[in-house]
Each structure stands twice: as structure tokens, then as C-alpha cells.
Design a protein around this motif. Structure first.
Motif, PDB file in Angstrom:
ATOM      1  N   ASN A  29       0.835  -1.195   0.000  1.00 32.03           N
ATOM      2  CA  ASN A  29       0.000   0.000   0.000  1.00 32.03           C
ATOM      3  C   ASN A  29       0.872   1.248   0.000  1.00 32.03           C
ATOM      4  O   ASN A  29       1.942   1.267   0.615  1.00 32.03           O
ATOM      5  N   VAL A  30       0.392   2.278  -0.676  1.00 27.31           N
ATOM      6  CA  VAL A  30       1.086   3.562  -0.696  1.00 27.31           C
ATOM      7  C   VAL A  30       0.068   4.655  -0.390  1.00 27.31           C
ATOM      8  O   VAL A  30      -0.921   4.809  -1.114  1.00 27.31           O
ATOM      9  N   VAL A  31       0.309   5.388   0.680  1.00 30.34           N
ATOM     10  CA  VAL A  31      -0.499   6.546   1.021  1.00 30.34           C
ATOM     11  C   VAL A  31       0.450   7.725   1.162  1.00 30.34           C
ATOM     12  O   VAL A  31       1.458   7.637   1.873  1.00 30.34           O
ATOM     13  N   ALA A  32       0.168   8.805   0.458  1.00 30.82           N
ATOM     14  CA  ALA A  32       1.056   9.965   0.490  1.00 30.82           C
ATOM     15  C   ALA A  32       0.251  11.227   0.684  1.00 30.82           C
ATOM     16  O   ALA A  32      -0.845  11.380   0.125  1.00 30.82           O
ATOM     17  N   VAL A  63       5.189   9.789   3.160  1.00 32.93           N
ATOM     18  CA  VAL A  63       4.728   8.569   2.507  1.00 32.93           C
ATOM     19  C   VAL A  63       4.638   7.466   3.553  1.00 32.93           C
ATOM     20  O   VAL A  63       5.528   7.313   4.394  1.00 32.93           O
ATOM     21  N   GLY A  64       3.551   6.693   3.524  1.00 34.25           N
ATOM     22  CA  GLY A  64       3.368   5.592   4.460  1.00 34.25           C
ATOM     23  C   GLY A  64       2.496   4.520   3.857  1.00 34.25           C
ATOM     24  O   GLY A  64       2.161   4.546   2.664  1.00 34.25           O
ATOM     25  N   GLU A  65       2.091   3.570   4.697  1.00 32.78           N
ATOM     26  CA  GLU A  65       1.249   2.466   4.248  1.00 32.78           C
ATOM     27  C   GLU A  65      -0.220   2.717   4.545  1.00 32.78           C
ATOM     28  O   GLU A  65      -1.090   2.105   3.949  1.00 32.78           O
ATOM     29  N   SER A  66      -0.493   3.639   5.456  1.00 31.82           N
ATOM     30  CA  SER A  66      -1.875   3.899   5.854  1.00 31.82           C
ATOM     31  C   SER A  66      -2.035   5.356   6.259  1.00 31.82           C
ATOM     32  O   SER A  66      -1.049   6.087   6.439  1.00 31.82           O
ATOM     33  N   GLY A  67      -3.292   5.748   6.434  1.00 28.96           N
ATOM     34  CA  GLY A  67      -3.551   7.095   6.896  1.00 28.96           C
ATOM     35  C   GLY A  67      -2.975   7.349   8.272  1.00 28.96           C
ATOM     36  O   GLY A  67      -2.565   8.469   8.593  1.00 28.96           O
ATOM     37  N   GLN A  68      -2.919   6.297   9.100  1.00 24.38           N
ATOM     38  CA  GLN A  68      -2.353   6.445  10.434  1.00 24.38           C
ATOM     39  C   GLN A  68      -0.871   6.776  10.355  1.00 24.38           C
ATOM     40  O   GLN A  68      -0.353   7.549  11.171  1.00 24.38           O
ATOM     41  N   ASP A  69      -0.175   6.175   9.380  1.00 23.46           N
ATOM     42  CA  ASP A  69       1.248   6.497   9.191  1.00 23.46           C
ATOM     43  C   ASP A  69       1.436   7.980   8.901  1.00 23.46           C
ATOM     44  O   ASP A  69       2.372   8.608   9.413  1.00 23.46           O
ATOM     45  N   THR A  96      -0.668  10.409   9.735  1.00 26.91           N
ATOM     46  CA  THR A  96      -0.999  11.132  10.966  1.00 26.91           C
ATOM     47  C   THR A  96       0.175  11.136  11.935  1.00 26.91           C
ATOM     48  O   THR A  96       0.509  12.170  12.533  1.00 26.91           O
ATOM     49  N   ASP A  97       0.812   9.969  12.086  1.00 25.74           N
ATOM     50  CA  ASP A  97       1.969   9.874  12.981  1.00 25.74           C
ATOM     51  C   ASP A  97       3.114  10.756  12.486  1.00 25.74           C
ATOM     52  O   ASP A  97       3.807  11.407  13.284  1.00 25.74           O
ATOM     53  N   ALA A  98       3.314  10.780  11.164  1.00 26.85           N
ATOM     54  CA  ALA A  98       4.392  11.606  10.599  1.00 26.85           C
ATOM     55  C   ALA A  98       4.137  13.081  10.860  1.00 26.85           C
ATOM     56  O   ALA A  98       5.051  13.823  11.260  1.00 26.85           O
ATOM     57  N   ASN A 147       5.146  18.245  13.816  1.00 28.31           N
ATOM     58  CA  ASN A 147       4.673  19.298  14.718  1.00 28.31           C
ATOM     59  C   ASN A 147       5.454  19.342  16.022  1.00 28.31           C
ATOM     60  O   ASN A 147       5.589  20.391  16.647  1.00 28.31           O
ATOM     61  N   GLN A 148       5.974  18.187  16.434  1.00 25.20           N
ATOM     62  CA  GLN A 148       6.766  18.122  17.656  1.00 25.20           C
ATOM     63  C   GLN A 148       8.258  18.307  17.381  1.00 25.20           C
ATOM     64  O   GLN A 148       9.082  18.135  18.272  1.00 25.20           O
ATOM     65  N   ASN A 149       8.589  18.635  16.128  1.00 29.77           N
ATOM     66  CA  ASN A 149       9.986  18.910  15.729  1.00 29.77           C
ATOM     67  C   ASN A 149      10.912  17.711  15.937  1.00 29.77           C
ATOM     68  O   ASN A 149      12.114  17.874  16.153  1.00 29.77           O
ATOM     69  N   LYS A 150      10.387  16.501  15.847  1.00 30.56           N
ATOM     70  CA  LYS A 150      11.232  15.322  16.021  1.00 30.56           C
ATOM     71  C   LYS A 150      12.184  15.122  14.844  1.00 30.56           C
ATOM     72  O   LYS A 150      13.202  14.445  14.978  1.00 30.56           O
ATOM     73  N   MET A 151      11.825  15.677  13.695  1.00 29.95           N
ATOM     74  CA  MET A 151      12.711  15.590  12.540  1.00 29.95           C
ATOM     75  C   MET A 151      13.624  16.809  12.444  1.00 29.95           C
ATOM     76  O   MET A 151      14.389  16.955  11.496  1.00 29.95           O
ATOM     77  N   GLY A 152      13.542  17.668  13.442  1.00 28.37           N
ATOM     78  CA  GLY A 152      14.221  18.951  13.416  1.00 28.37           C
ATOM     79  C   GLY A 152      13.206  20.048  13.200  1.00 28.37           C
ATOM     80  O   GLY A 152      12.073  19.800  12.788  1.00 28.37           O
ATOM     81  N   LYS A 153      13.610  21.257  13.491  1.00 26.14           N
ATOM     82  CA  LYS A 153      12.708  22.399  13.331  1.00 26.14           C
ATOM     83  C   LYS A 153      13.150  23.232  12.132  1.00 26.14           C
ATOM     84  O   LYS A 153      14.316  23.606  12.021  1.00 26.14           O
ATOM     85  N   PRO A 154      12.235  23.529  11.197  1.00 26.95           N
ATOM     86  CA  PRO A 154      12.596  24.342  10.032  1.00 26.95           C
ATOM     87  C   PRO A 154      13.150  25.697  10.436  1.00 26.95           C
ATOM     88  O   PRO A 154      12.775  26.266  11.465  1.00 26.95           O
TER      89      PRO A 154
END
Length: 472
Positions: free
Chosen positions: A417-420, A425-431, A433-435, A440-447
Motif C-alpha cells: 500500500n502507498v499513502v502519500a 509517505v506511508g502504508e496507511s492514513g495512520q502512518d 498522521t503519525d508523521a 509538529n513536535q519537531n522530532k525531525m528537526g525544526k525548520p
């Protein structure tokens, strides 16, 4: 016509939906300098500093947009979300299909050669400079204007062409490829109107996050500057001396990182006042079990990493093939791949024939004609058209009277499955949402703000580091 022009005026100023680039190590040490050929910043952060960062996030406005108070980055992400979304992409970007829409990709083929099952011309969107692009769109509306506009675009730039495969019915015939964008832009460094446009539209792609995909960015003209939330700064481009022969960047975003990619328009670097910037960017899906993998990056270029295969008829050139990923005639790229696919840049002289054999598992095959034209299985592929090929056999391209310059993509589809949405990009809508929650919590860094100095950027990522690891 009025509706299309209205859509252009609304969405043109900058969709910038399609750029992604380098991310690397969670803990950067001196031993990484050789592997990544970049400029690294120490991320030794004290516990109190990390706690202060978390507190700042927790007390922020929970309803803020993805990129907080950075309006240019916010607009960039808004356009990504608008375009890479099954509910809106087909409404914003129109395309012209020049083939039977019926599914005939599996019809018997006695010659075991690929045929063109669908020809599609995707919408070209004005950008960099927008004024040039708008003029070209106006010319396209005139009788016979499309050919004139495409020729002028080569000389003056001003267009993006996003080929969106994800969230469409075509994904089963394009996997693992999710998206292809052709950028062609011209910057006149002394033009006063450039500074007005630059204040509204940054010259590049402001800091933003990606997850669950790999991007391949290929410079055709000019060069690019990359910075990310792991402390990596890289430059790459066409000039062999200036960029040490590195013309391509392959970035596995994995679990996610924030990065920016800006056009390298520094006069002292380029040594000229009119700069043509042209790239391909390809989004490649990752296998499901790799979408949250560690981040990795490669800069590629040179005969050992991306060999060029030249074919001649006597002393006369027939074709030239640059191997970005995969192989051609036993010449292989060194690009690390999570799945099986091939990416080639091909130029064929007028009237000559180019051939490529493919594994039987390569059911996906796409050609984008950058210049000239070519014929595949008796069907002509014009300039700026994308050809979707049948699922079995090898391919033979006969160049037209002006030759053929095209991008070749082929690979084995990923059965998943591909959901983007936007840059996630993830396998589901929940993926997804989690991303978005992680962003929003800056876990990937803050722009960070557009145009800040390297010192300011280093200071920023020291306080707002990426939480995910780079590949060893």
C-alpha cells in the motif's frame, strides 16, 4: 480556459511540491567526513538544552501550521500538501492524454518489445522567474503556440513540470516511482525584478521535512546547495571543477529529517550573471519495512559511480547513456538501492536507435522526453511528453530528426500500500498522521528561516536537532 487561467494564478506562485534532499547522521563525528563529503556540525547537546527544546515545543500553539512562524516554508508545505493529495491533485494540475485509456499493457507482443500504452503531457507551471513562465503559458494559448513556448522555455526557463504518479491509478504501473519533476529555470542576477520576486518566492525549496521515501536529484544545468537538520551542508552540480564531479544526490529520508535545497546562484561561485538551473527530481518509494529506516545520503558523479556509456557507428556518435541507478550494457552505478530499479539519462543522435534490456520483473517503464522526439513501437513521443510503456519485453527508441534527449525509469513494482500526503509517505492514513505529529513536535528537526547564514543555521540545529539516526 478562464477556469484554467484562474487556477494558474492561484496555484502558480509556488507549488514547489517536489524537492527533497540530504539527511544524515544522528551523531556526527569526524569519521563521517570522508563518507559524506559534506560540512558537518557537532551535535553534542546537553540534557538541559534538549529539555528546553522539548519545553518550547510543548508550550507552543498546538494548532499552529507545520512550520510555525516561517511563512515561506509554510507556503511551500501547503503547496506540497495540496498537490500530493488524492482529493486535490487532479483538480489543480491538468494534463493531456494522447493514448487509449484502456488497460492494454498485457497484450501479447510477438517481438518481445515494449510499446507505448499511454502518452501524457503534464501541466507545466510557471516558476523562477514566474514572469517568464506566465508569458510562456500565454503563448501556449495561441494556435501553434505550444511548440513555440517549449522552444522558448529551453532558452529562458521559467517552468516546472510535476509528473505525479502517487495517489493515481497509474501507481501500479509506475511503482516504485512516486513522482518525477522537471525543473527548468533562468536567473538574471542583476535584474531588479528578480529581487522583488525573490522577496516573495525564495530561490529554492525552504526547510521542510520528508519521511518514507528516497529522492534522486539530478543536475542538468547549474548547481544546488543543501543543508539539513542533521548538520550536513553539501553542494552539487554540473560544473566538474566547482562541484568535484558530483551531479546527483540520492537521499533516503527513512524515518524523517528536515532539509532545504536552494539554487546555487552565488555570482562568485558561478562566475556569470545569467544562470540556467535545470534538474530532474524523482521520488522513489521504499519497501514497507524500510520506510522508518535510518537516514542515508550519497553524492554521485564520475565514471566509477555514474558511468557514461557511449555508442558509435564507426567514428560517428550514436548515443550517450549516463547511468544514475541500475545498469546499462553491463555498466553499473554505485547508488545504494532498497529495491530494484534503473534510472538513465539518454541522448540519441537523429535517426539512430537506442536499446535497453530489462529484467522480467521490471513491469514499470516510463520515459520523459526532455528534448527532441523518439519513436517506441511505432508511436512517436513528442517533446515534454511522458510515455508509459507495456509491462513486458525490452525497449527500442528511434530518435527523431532533432535527436532525442530523455529520462528513462524502469523498475519492479513494490506489492504494498502507498499513502502519500505532502512530503510524507506511508502504508496507511495512520502512518501519515503519525508523521505529521512528529513534524509538529519537531522530532525531525525544526525548520529555519530562509536565507540565514551557515553560522545561524548551525546554531539553530544545535538547539533543534533531528531525533532520528543516520545509517552507519
Amino acid at each position: 480556459m478562464i477556469r484554467r487561467l484562474t487556477l494558474l494564478l492561484i496555484y502558480i506562485p509556488r507549488y514547489n511540491a517536489f524537492q527533497s534532499y540530504t539527511a544524515l547522521r544522528h551523531s556526527l563525528t569526524s569519521k563521517n567526513n570522508v563518507r559524506y563529503r559534506g560540512e558537518f556540525v557537532s551535535r553534542r547537546t546537553t540534557p538541559s538544552l534538549l529539555q528546553a527544546t522539548r519545553d518550547e515545543t510543548a508550550t507552543g500553539n498546538k494548532f499552529r501550521h507545520l512550520f510555525g512562524t516561517n511563512p515561506k516554508a509554510k507556503f511551500h508545505d501547503f503547496m506540497l500538501d495540496l498537490l500530493i493529495n488524492s482529493q486535490s491533485a487532479s483538480q489543480v494540475l491538468k494534463s493531456e492524454v494522447l493514448a487509449d485509456q484502456h488497460d492494454t499493457r498485457s497484450l501479447p507482443n510477438s517481438k518481445n518489445e515494449r510499446r507505448v500504452m499511454k502518452l501524457q503531457r503534464y501541466e507545466r507551471i510557471p516558476a523562477w522567474p514566474v514572469s517568464n513562465g506566465l508569458k510562456l503559458k500565454a503563448i501556449e494559448l495561441l494556435p501553434g503556440g505550444r511548440r513555440v513556448a517549449s522552444d522558448l522555455e529551453e532558452r529562458y526557463g521559467g517552468m516546472d513540470c510535476p509528473n505525479i504518479f502517487v495517489n493515481t491509478d497509474e501507481i501500479r504501473y509506475t511503482s516504485p516511482f512516486l513522482l518525477l519533476v522537471h525543473h527548468n529555470h533562468m536567473f538574471r542576477l542583476n535584474d531588479p525584478t528578480r529581487w522583488i520576486e525573490k522577496s516573495l518566492i525564495p530561490e529554492g525549496f525552504p526547510s521542510h521535512a520528508h519521511r518514507g521515501m528516497l529522492t534522486v536529484t539530478i543536475c542538468l544545468n547549474g548547481g544546488m546547495v543543501h543543508r539539513d537538520s542533521l548538520g550536513i551542508k553539501q553542494v552539487f552540480g554540473v560544473n566538474k571543477i566547482e562541484y568535484s564531479g558530483k551531479h546527483t544526490q540520492a537521499l533516503n529520508f527513512g524515518a524523517g529529517v528536515v532539509h532545504e535545497l536552494m539554487w546555487d546562484n552565488t555570482p562568485s561561485r558561478r562566475g556569470q550573471q545569467v544562470i540556467n538551473q535545470e534538474i530532474y527530481q524523482i521520488w522513489v518509494d521504499l519497501p514497507t519495512d524500510q520506510r522508518m529506516s535510518n537516514i542515508s545520503v550519497d553524492l554521485l558523479g564520475g565514471k566509477d559511480e555514474t558511468p557514461t556509456v557511449v555508442e558509435k557507428r564507426g567514428s560517428r556518435l550514436k548515443s550517450s547513456t549516463l547511468v544514475i541507478a541500475g545498469s546499462h550494457r553491463n555498466h553499473k552505478s554505485t547508488m545504494a538501492q532498497k529495491s530494484a530499479y534503473t534510472i538513465l539519462l539518454v541522448t540519441v543522435e537523429p535517426g539512430e536507435v537506442w536499446r535497453q534490456s530489462s529484467p522480467t520483473s521490471y513491469h514499470s517503464m516510463i520515459l520523459y522526453m526532455r528534448k527532441g522526439s523518439g519513436t517506441i513501437g511505432g508511436r512517436r513521443v513528442p517533446k515534454h511528453y511522458t510515455a508509459f510503456c507495456s509491462t513486458d519485453g525490452d525497449i527500442e527508441v528511434v530518435a527523431g530528426s532533432q535527436g532525442a534527449d530523455f529520462l528513462y525509469l524502469a523498475g519492479g513494482p513494490l506489492d504494498q500500500n502507498v499513502v502519500a500526503r505532502g512530503s510524507m509517505v506511508g502504508e496507511s492514513g495512520q502512518d501519515i498522521t503519525d508523521a505529521m505529529k512528529d513534524v509538529n513536535q519537531n522530532k525531525m528537526g525544526k525548520p529555519w528561516e530562509v536565507g540565514i547564514s551557515d553560522a545561524e543555521w548551525r546554531r539553530h540545529i544545535r538547539f533543534h536537532p533531528c531525533s532520528y539516526n543516520a545509517e552507519e
